[in-house]
Design an enzyme around this catalytic site. Structure first.
Site, PDB file in Angstrom:
ATOM      1  N   HIS A   1      -7.362  -1.915  -4.441  1.00 35.78           N
ATOM      2  CA  HIS A   1      -6.022  -1.588  -4.953  1.00 35.78           C
ATOM      3  C   HIS A   1      -5.501  -2.683  -5.894  1.00 35.78           C
ATOM      4  CE1 HIS A   1      -5.355   2.076  -2.838  1.00 35.78           C
ATOM      5  NE2 HIS A   1      -5.563   1.544  -1.648  1.00 35.78           N
TER       6      HIS A   1
ATOM      7  N   GLU B   1       1.232   4.249  -2.611  1.00 38.52           N
ATOM      8  CA  GLU B   1       1.196   5.608  -2.066  1.00 38.52           C
ATOM      9  C   GLU B   1       2.488   6.054  -1.392  1.00 38.52           C
ATOM     10  OE1 GLU B   1      -2.359   6.097   0.326  1.00 38.52           O
ATOM     11  OE2 GLU B   1      -3.605   5.310  -1.295  1.00 38.52           O
TER      12      GLU B   1
ATOM     13  N   HIS C   1       0.833  -1.206   0.000  1.00 41.14           N
ATOM     14  CA  HIS C   1       0.000   0.000   0.000  1.00 41.14           C
ATOM     15  C   HIS C   1       0.867   1.256   0.000  1.00 41.14           C
ATOM     16  CE1 HIS C   1      -2.894   3.044   1.100  1.00 41.14           C
ATOM     17  NE2 HIS C   1      -3.832   2.199   0.705  1.00 41.14           N
TER      18      HIS C   1
HETATM   19 CO    CO Z   1      -5.719   2.687   0.037  1.00 45.18          CO
END
Ligand code: CO
Length: 296
Positions: free
Chosen positions: A241, A209, A179
């Site tokens: 995702h 991210e 993530h």
């Molecule tokens: Co997220």
């Protein structure tokens, strides 16, 4: 979102205080029978196909700690809201803890199903600490996320290598999609890469991210002259995702961006929660958390 979350927290705290004060009024301060429960806490998912990760984690938890009731909470308010619109109500961690105390649980092992100790994990830790203040007669512990200690990193790197093996044998490099976060805990992703790199040069960790970025991963793949790649999520569930940002048809997905750079890609849509090698590592942390409430 911040405000409503605080409002819910306040409501839950007031509710718990009232409940406990009442219990004291009726029963005095007599030592209660121990009642142990497990609370599994995930970010949550609204993708139905991804729920099999949760189902597997629950089944493995019940198998390993048979006889101990297992409850769930999701940290994401957005996910809980989406689910409640479909008629599925899942508690927040604060609500679940308040409910469990109301049901008489006084030994509660909370297990984080997060991958790294990031923002979500530390928010959960704060909630657990708040409940320890509210309910001093209960024992509440929190199990570490998947990656925490040096030993965890060695075990996770080993499990990643096992999961990658079938693809490596077919001549494919493996790219894991983590993530990633702006939180300092992001360091666990390049950290994991270091543990993996001692085992293979063909398994790379990227994040949506945070760092490493896909751009960095592609540059490393080119340096290693890897052209065929298998993408897999480094997340507990193969949710939004994995299905969109990783393997979706849009131009911005990792699959599309890698194909545009000439890579031959396949994708594995399987969350870590569907792989018992990873689930066992979370459950090792839960074992420690249970030990903490039952023997201290
Ligand atoms: Co997220």
């Amino acid at each position: 979102m911040g405000f409503s979350k605080i409002a819910v927290m306040c409501a839950v705290f007031v509710f718990s205080f009232a409940g406990l004060a009442c219990a004291h009024g009726h029963h005095g301060h007599k030592e209660k029978e121990p009642k142990t429960g497990i609370l599994l806490v995930s970010f949550g998912t609204s993708v139905s196909e991804a729920e099999k990760a949760m189902e597997n984690i629950e089944a493995e938890t019940k198998k390993r700690f048979s006889g101990i009731p297992v409850k769930w909470a999701y940290t994401s308010g957005i996910i809980r809201h989406k689910l409640s619109e479909r008629g599925e109500d899942i508690a927040s961690p604060a609500q679940a803890l308040a409910d469990m105390l109301e049901e008489g649980f006084n030994r509660i092992a909370v297990q984080s199903l997060h991958v790294i100790p990031g923002e979500e994990y530390f928010a959960l830790l704060q909630e657990v600490e708040a409940f320890r203040e509210i309910a001093p007669d209960a024992r509440i512990s929190l199990g570490h996320p998947l990656m925490y200690s040096h030993q965890d990193m060695q075990k996770v790197a080993g499990a990643v290598m096992d999961a990658s093996k079938p693809y490596l044998q077919k001549g494919r490099a493996v790219v894991l999609m983590g993530h990633g976060t702006h939180h300092a805990g992001n360091i666990y992703y390049p950290g994991l890469q270091d543990y993996i790199s001692r085992r293979s040069n063909s398994v790379l960790v990227g994040t949506v991210e945070g760092a490493p970025t896909l751009k960095q991963v592609m540059s490393d793949l080119k340096t290693a002259q890897e052209k065929k790649v298998c993408l897999m999520p480094l997340m507990s569930v193969a949710g939004d995702h994995a299905r969109n940002d990783m393997a979706g048809p849009e131009d911005e997905s990792w699959k599309s961006r890698m194909r545009a750079e000439g890579f031959d890609t396949t994708s594995l849509l399987k969350g870590l929660g569907e792989d018992d090698r990873f689930v066992a590592l979370w459950l090792d942390h839960l074992k420690n958390a249970l030990h903490e409430v039952e023997h201290h």
